[in-house]
Each structure stands twice: as C-alpha cells, then as structure tokens.
Write a protein that holds these residues in place. Structure first.
Motif, mmCIF file in Angstrom:
data_model
loop_
_atom_site.group_PDB
_atom_site.id
_atom_site.type_symbol
_atom_site.label_atom_id
_atom_site.label_comp_id
_atom_site.label_asym_id
_atom_site.label_seq_id
_atom_site.Cartn_x
_atom_site.Cartn_y
_atom_site.Cartn_z
ATOM 1 N N HIS A 36 39.517 6.379 12.762
ATOM 2 C CA HIS A 36 38.450 7.031 12.007
ATOM 3 C C HIS A 36 38.758 7.080 10.511
ATOM 4 N N SER A 37 39.991 7.344 10.152
ATOM 5 C CA SER A 37 40.334 7.550 8.742
ATOM 6 C C SER A 37 41.524 6.700 8.335
ATOM 7 N N GLY A 38 41.340 5.423 8.269
ATOM 8 C CA GLY A 38 42.416 4.555 7.822
ATOM 9 C C GLY A 38 43.375 4.186 8.933
ATOM 10 N N VAL A 39 44.254 3.260 8.618
ATOM 11 C CA VAL A 39 45.199 2.747 9.605
ATOM 12 C C VAL A 39 46.535 3.465 9.412
ATOM 13 N N PRO A 40 46.986 4.256 10.397
ATOM 14 C CA PRO A 40 48.190 5.069 10.216
ATOM 15 C C PRO A 40 49.468 4.281 10.515
ATOM 16 N N PRO A 41 50.617 4.805 10.043
ATOM 17 C CA PRO A 41 51.896 4.195 10.428
ATOM 18 C C PRO A 41 52.216 4.532 11.874
ATOM 19 N N GLN A 42 52.915 3.627 12.554
ATOM 20 C CA GLN A 42 53.198 3.888 13.962
ATOM 21 C C GLN A 42 54.562 3.379 14.404
ATOM 22 N N LYS A 43 54.882 2.114 14.109
ATOM 23 C CA LYS A 43 56.074 1.547 14.740
ATOM 24 C C LYS A 43 56.954 0.832 13.738
ATOM 25 N N ASP A 44 58.217 0.776 14.096
ATOM 26 C CA ASP A 44 59.223 0.086 13.300
ATOM 27 C C ASP A 44 59.008 -1.417 13.447
#
Length: 733
Positions: free
Chosen positions: A578-586
């Motif tokens: 919904h609000s941008g692409v978040p950080p998730q994985k190394d």
C-alpha cells in the motif's frame, strides 16, 4: 582531433584552433578584475513602429556610472541580425540613427568602464532570410529556427556554409577594426555535442561529411557513424569559433574573446587544456546550486569566466519584475566565492527606454561586490577533494542516448556483451554530487579527466560519482594514485565500461575497490544496513533507503561496512504494498565497502546515491555520504563546517593568504513557481575547522576587516562566526 570519443575531426591541423591556456595572457585579460559588470541585452526586431524610438545612449551611460559599474556589454549586432552601428556589411537597425556602439564605447571608456561588443555567432534572422542557403537544416531539409517554431524571427546559420567567410568573419573584422572594444562576446559560442542549433544537415554539411567518411550523415544514434557525425560537427563548430578568435586577436591582440555557452559541465565533453577561449560564459539560470555547479567546474580551467545573473524574477525578459538586492547579491556571492565574475543583465524595453529602478538595485549589488572584490580577484581553489566529471562517461552516454534530454533520465545503452547496463541519470549524478557536497559543507573541485590527471596528487580524495565509462589513462592514473596513498570514493557502476561505452564485465578499478561486479539488482530500490560505527555516526538507528537500483558485488579483499537489504519480492503487477516497497531480506551482497590498496583507501557504495540525493534531498543520505568521505580522509576532512545545509563553503588562496568563503543560500519556502528571495535571513553561530600546514598569525573577516578569534590545535585552526548575512570571507594569514 578527438572530442571525448565522439568521433574524429581530421580536416585541418588540430592546433589551428588551440589557445595555449591557462596563460598569463588569458588570466590578465581586460575583464579579469572587473567584477561589477552590467550586460545590456538589446535584441529588438524592426516590425514594431516604435522600436528603439526612446533609446538614449547617454542616459544608459549615466545610469551605469551611477550604479558603479566598471564593465559592460553592449550589442554590436543583435540576434535578429540588426547592427547597432553604421555597418557596410550587415543590416543596420532602421530604428536607430548615428553610431550607438561608438558612442557607448567612447562614453564608457571616459568613465573607465571596460566594454565588450556582443554578436550572436549563429543566430541572424536577416542574414538567413537573405541567404536561405546559409541556414542550418534539419534532417528533412527544413530551416532550423529558435525553438524550432517558424516564423519566430530567429534563424540558425551554419558555420560550415559561406556564412562564415562571406558574413561572420568580415563583420567581426569591421567591428574590431572600427571600434576600440575591450573584447567580443560570441553568443551561442558552444562546441556542444547537442543542443538547439547544433546538428545540421544542410548541403554543405552533407557534402563535407560524405567527403570525409564516404556516407551520408546519420539522423539517429541507432545508425552507423553517429559518433563520427557528432565529433565531426564538433570539429566544424570548434574551427569556426576559434577561427573567429583568430580574426579578432589578429586585429586587436589584447581583446578578450568570450564564448557564451562553451564548455558547460552538463553539455560538453570537450574541455581540455590548450583548447579554451580567453573567457567563458554561460546562461544557466540563477539558482545558487546551478551557479555553483558551473563555478566549481570552470574554476579549474585556469581562465576567467562570468555568468549572467538576470535582474528578472523568472529569468530573461520577465517584464514588470525585479529581483531584490539581497537575491542578486546572493547569486553574485556564489560566483565570487568560486573565482568568477557576476554579470548583472538588463534588457531595455522594445522602445529603448530603461528602468531607473533596475540601476538603483544594481548600485546596491555593486556596492556589495565592491566590499569583497579585492579578495576575489586572482585566487585559486585549494585542492582538498576532486569530483571527477568524466568526459568519457558523458560521451558514451550521449552517443547511445541520441537525444541529449535523455541524459537527465536513465539511459539504457542496450544489450552490451549480454548485459543491459544503465548509465544512471548522467546529469543528475553530477548535479547530485555537487548539491550533496555543497549542502554538507564540503570544499571540493569539479574536474574532468584532462584537468584532474595532471594534478591528481594534489588532492587527498577523488570522488567518482557513478562515472561508468573511463579511458585507460584515467584508470591507470587512479590505480597509481591509490597505490601511492590517495583515497577514492566511488559509487554505482563506476569504471564498468571502457571509453567507448562497452561493458567490461567487471570494474576496471576492481583491484582498488576490492570487490567484483556480479550484476544489477532486480529490485528498484534498496536499503543500507550500516555495520560500521564510523559510517553510522550522527544517523538514527534505521536502515538507510536509496530509491535507485543497486549493483550486486562480491567481496574480493574489501571490508564490508554496510549490507544491502532488499524488498520481500521482485516488483510485479500482482504484488504490491500500500505504501511503498519495504525492506525485508538480506541480499547477501555488500552495500558499502572499504579496501586498502597499496598505501591508499578505496570506499565503494553499490548504488548511484548522488542521483538519489538529487531527486530526494534526503538529509540522512547526505550525512552518510559525508561519513564515507571522512573514512576516506582517515577521520576528518580538511574543512569541517558546523552549520546548516544552506551555508556553502569554498576555500581559495592568493598571495600567501587562505580565503574561506561562506555563502548563505537561504531562500523563502515555496510549493510552486520560480525561486524567490526577498530577504536573506542571517545564520548565527557557524563554526569550522581548517587544516593548515603552518600556524597563522592573523584572521580577519571581510567585509569590515575586523579580527576574528581563533585557536590552533594539531594543525587545525578553529573559528566561530557569530553571524553570516549573505557572504563573508574569512582571511587567514
């Protein structure tokens, strides 16, 4: 002659249009110490019955004298092709009588005002209308107008046509032989690789290119011989302009020849020692960041330069408007701090009348300049940090883009040895580096290879902002520089291509970086997980986001300082947040590395962070970049400024004095419209430290000349300035 890999021009000897610069001859031209310059821009068509009916040279001279000007520009021939003197070769403006040019020069010299005459090198409606064969043509054979919109009375004339020898050179001879001008201003004096009025398909250009290369000139970058055509046209224009210089200097050896638009940092790859005019000029807009970019670049050329700061609110001929004295003084300050000459520009109304209010404001600006000018003439930048603006990168990007407007966007050169590489935002990365460093309070010079390599050992750090294409000489010089103890900071795809723009598969500087190139990330953005306390100093305990594509690299001896964190999945229409692409994985790839190579250091960041800063203005990204520079410097930069981002610092030297310029680039908040500065609000409590070889004996502040308190610790002087209005110069002796 090779113009940054854009092709060869073989007609005539290369040195036929070389100026041996920098030299005392060029540095001491008539305008070097004339910092209160007024440019009278007077382009008036003849179709209006009242044109120039109120024009009064004596009123103009009185206003200039009252304002305190010590130099001025006046039209000999305007861009419509109308002469402002009784010419026998050109077309005298029918609204004038007598000899306005002669009267202006005589009256100015009586007032000790130096004068250059103005002429447009390639725009002349009258000559083009009377000689259609001389006009530049597009690939369909149509005449090229200003803005490409006929019937605007502005036709481009081709310097490869008889226009050169039958009109332009003869009228220059007529002006120079007939009038004691101190210089000539050649408008459109650009050897630009592109731009309005550059590429031409007239019969003279078609025949000339075909005679040299055996083929018709191509019309797009996708066709063979495109680079050759661009280089060939550069040669044509270069020979034309420097031929004009020979004409002028052959009659008046002490006259300064000024190219307007030549050798701009964002437009031209061709600047190199020995191929420069006596003086440079550019109309580049008047935002401090725009002015400062040119000042940083041109300051390294060793020849004088000036830039118009127009009196209008929104650039040229925004009638009914006038910038404040604070605004114009601020713009002038950026140029003074960079060793340049501010040229305040006015344009009379079409009937020739003037606005006294303009000259009342000009007096305030010139009084401001007068207080500082003794400390701004004959100075040179102190070498701390060099930013490379690679001509090879520009040439490779431009040759593949075809359209110069694409240089401000992402340029996809296409499939190169199986990989689609991207030269990220070429102009954005150069402008972003300038903006980031200026707002970080870092003193730096902006140089291309030709000016950097001869003096690279003078700099403690060389910054390579996503300079994708480097020639072999530059690569070897950079490797040798780091081995000998220098430091480099590089971003993105720096050195991934050769000078022609072909992918190398790995960084040419890989042994210095201590990393190897694996490919481009499939994600449109990424995040930096900082794993170095020094890198994270002053930053919140958060991942640092960068809205650009990262390069994936593997460690080959370097130390990892930050890890690349990526979104949870590759972008897809079926997957979104919904609000941008978040950080998730190394990602498993480093984002920032440090490598010790020989006696030196290389810091590498795997993203075009300067292009991102240009787009986002993200303060934490600026702080992170400054921390990278500190790492490369071994802990502290030669100049450490503690002040808001609106304060820009430059360090110059002259006659055994070190001059620290502080400029307050304040502007009023706005959501739309042109930049507006009514009053520059002062900044209080600015501190800085400056590394020096010897302990100074005295520190003063200009204007005023008062002593400034300071202390000395471990080869650093520490100074606090209680108030910065617009521009202060700290003089360290």
């Amino acid at each position: 002659m090779d113009f940054a890999g854009c092709g060869q021009r073989t007609v005539g000897a290369a040195n036929d249009f070389a100026v041996r610069s920098p030299t005392k001859e060029n540095m001491m031209n008539p305008f070097t110490d004339r910092l209160r310059l007024m440019h009278i821009d007077l382009h008036c068509p003849e179709f209006w019955a009242e044109a120039l009916t109120k024009f009064d040279v004596h009123e103009m001279l009185a206003l200039l004298e009252g304002a305190g000007a010590n130099a001025a520009g006046f039209p000999a021939v305007c861009s419509y092709g109308n002469a402002y003197y009784p010419t026998r070769i050109g077309h005298p403006h029918r609204g004038l009588s007598g000899d306005p040019l002669g009267e202006f020069i005589e009256g100015s010299h009586k007032r000790r005002i130096k004068v250059y005459g103005y002429i447009n090198a390639v725009l002349n409606y009258n000559a083009g209308r009377e000689n259609p064969d001389w006009t530049m043509k597009d690939s369909a054979g149509n005449p090229i107008y200003v803005g490409r919109i006929p019937p605007v009375p502005g036709l481009f004339l081709c310097p490869n046509s008889p226009y050169r020898d039958e009109y332009f050179y003869p009228i220059l001879r007529e002006i120079i032989a007939g009038y004691p001008v101190d210089g000539m201003f050649l408008d459109r004096g650009s050897i630009s690789a592109f731009g309005e009025g550059f590429l031409c398909y007239c019969r003279y250009c078609r025949e000339g290119f075909r005679a040299e290369f055996g083929v018709d000139p191509p019309v797009s970058a996708a066709e063979p011989f495109w680079r050759e055509f661009v280089g060939w046209r550069q040669g044509v224009v270069g020979e034309f302009l420097f031929g004009a210089r020979r004409v002028i200097r052959g009659i008046r050896p002490d006259a300064a020849v000024i190219f307007n638009g030549g050798f701009d940092v964002l437009l031209e790859p061709t600047a190199e020692p020995g191929r420069l005019p006596d003086m440079m000029h550019f109309d580049c807009g008047t935002h401090p960041l725009v002015l400062g970019l040119r000042a940083r670049y041109w300051s390294g050329f060793g020849v004088p330069y000036m830039v118009h700061i127009t009196r209008w609110h929104d650039y040229w001929q925004d009638w009914g408007t006038l910038k404040s004295a604070d605004c114009l003084s601020q713009e002038a300050s950026v140029l003074l701090a960079g060793g340049g000459i501010p040229s305040l520009a006015d344009h009379p109304y079409p009937d020739g009348s003037l606005s006294p209010a303009v000259y009342e404001t000009a007096k305030m600006v010139f009084d401001f300049v007068r207080e500082r000018e003794a400390y701004c003439v004959g100075t040179e930048s102190v070498p701390h940090l060099a930013v490379l603006r690679s001509a090879a990168t520009y040439g490779a990007a431009l040759a593949r883009a075809g359209d110069p407007k694409a240089l401000s966007q992402s340029i996809r050169p296409g499939e190169i040895e199986g990989n689609t590489e991207v030269v990220f935002h070429h102009t954005k990365t150069v402008q972003g580096a300038h903006k980031c460093l200026a707002q970080a309070g870092v003193h730096f010079d902006l140089l291309n290879e030709k000016f950097l390599l001869p003096r690279i050992a003078d700099y403690g750090i060389v910054l390579l902002p996503n300079q994708a294409a480097l020639d072999r000489d530059t690569v070897d010089a950079l490797l040798g520089y780091v081995r000998a103890g220098g430091s480099i900071v590089a971003t993105g795809v720096t050195s991934l291509m050769d000078a022609s723009g072909q992918s190398l598969g790995n960084f040419a500087l890989a042994e210095a970086f201590g990393v190897g190139y694996r490919g481009r990330s499939c994600y449109p953005n990424g995040f930096l997980d900082l794993r170095s306390l020094q890198l994270a100093e002053g930053l919140p305990n958060l991942l640092v986001g960068v809205k650009k594509v990262f390069s994936e690299v593997e460690l080959c001896g370097a130390e990892e300082l930050a890890r690349l964190i990526v979104p949870p999945n590759a972008p897809s229409p079926a997957r979104f947040f919904h609000s941008g692409v978040p950080p998730q994985k190394d990602s498993g790839f480093p984002a920032v590395t440090l490598n010790r190579y020989g006696k030196g250091i290389a810091v590498y960041v795997a993203a075009p962070v300067f292009a991102d800063y240009w787009d986002t203005n993200f303060p934490d990204l600026r702080r992170l970049i400054k921390n990278m520079l500190r790492l490369a410097a071994g802990g502290r930069l030669p100049l450490e400024l503690d002040g808001p981002s609106q304060v820009e610092a430059t360090v110059r030297q002259s006659g055994g004095r070190t001059l620290v310029h502080l400029v307050n680039n304040y502007e009023e908040p706005r959501l739309s419209g042109p930049r507006a500065v009514e009053t520059v609000l002062p900044v209080h409590g600015i501190s800085f430290s400056l590394q020096l070889r010897e302990k100074p004996t005295r520190v003063t502040i200009i204007p005023g000349g008062q002593d400034v308190a300071w202390d000395w610790q471990q080869s650093e002087i520490n100074i606090r300035i209680e108030k910065l209005a617009i521009h202060s110069i700290i003089v360290v002796e």
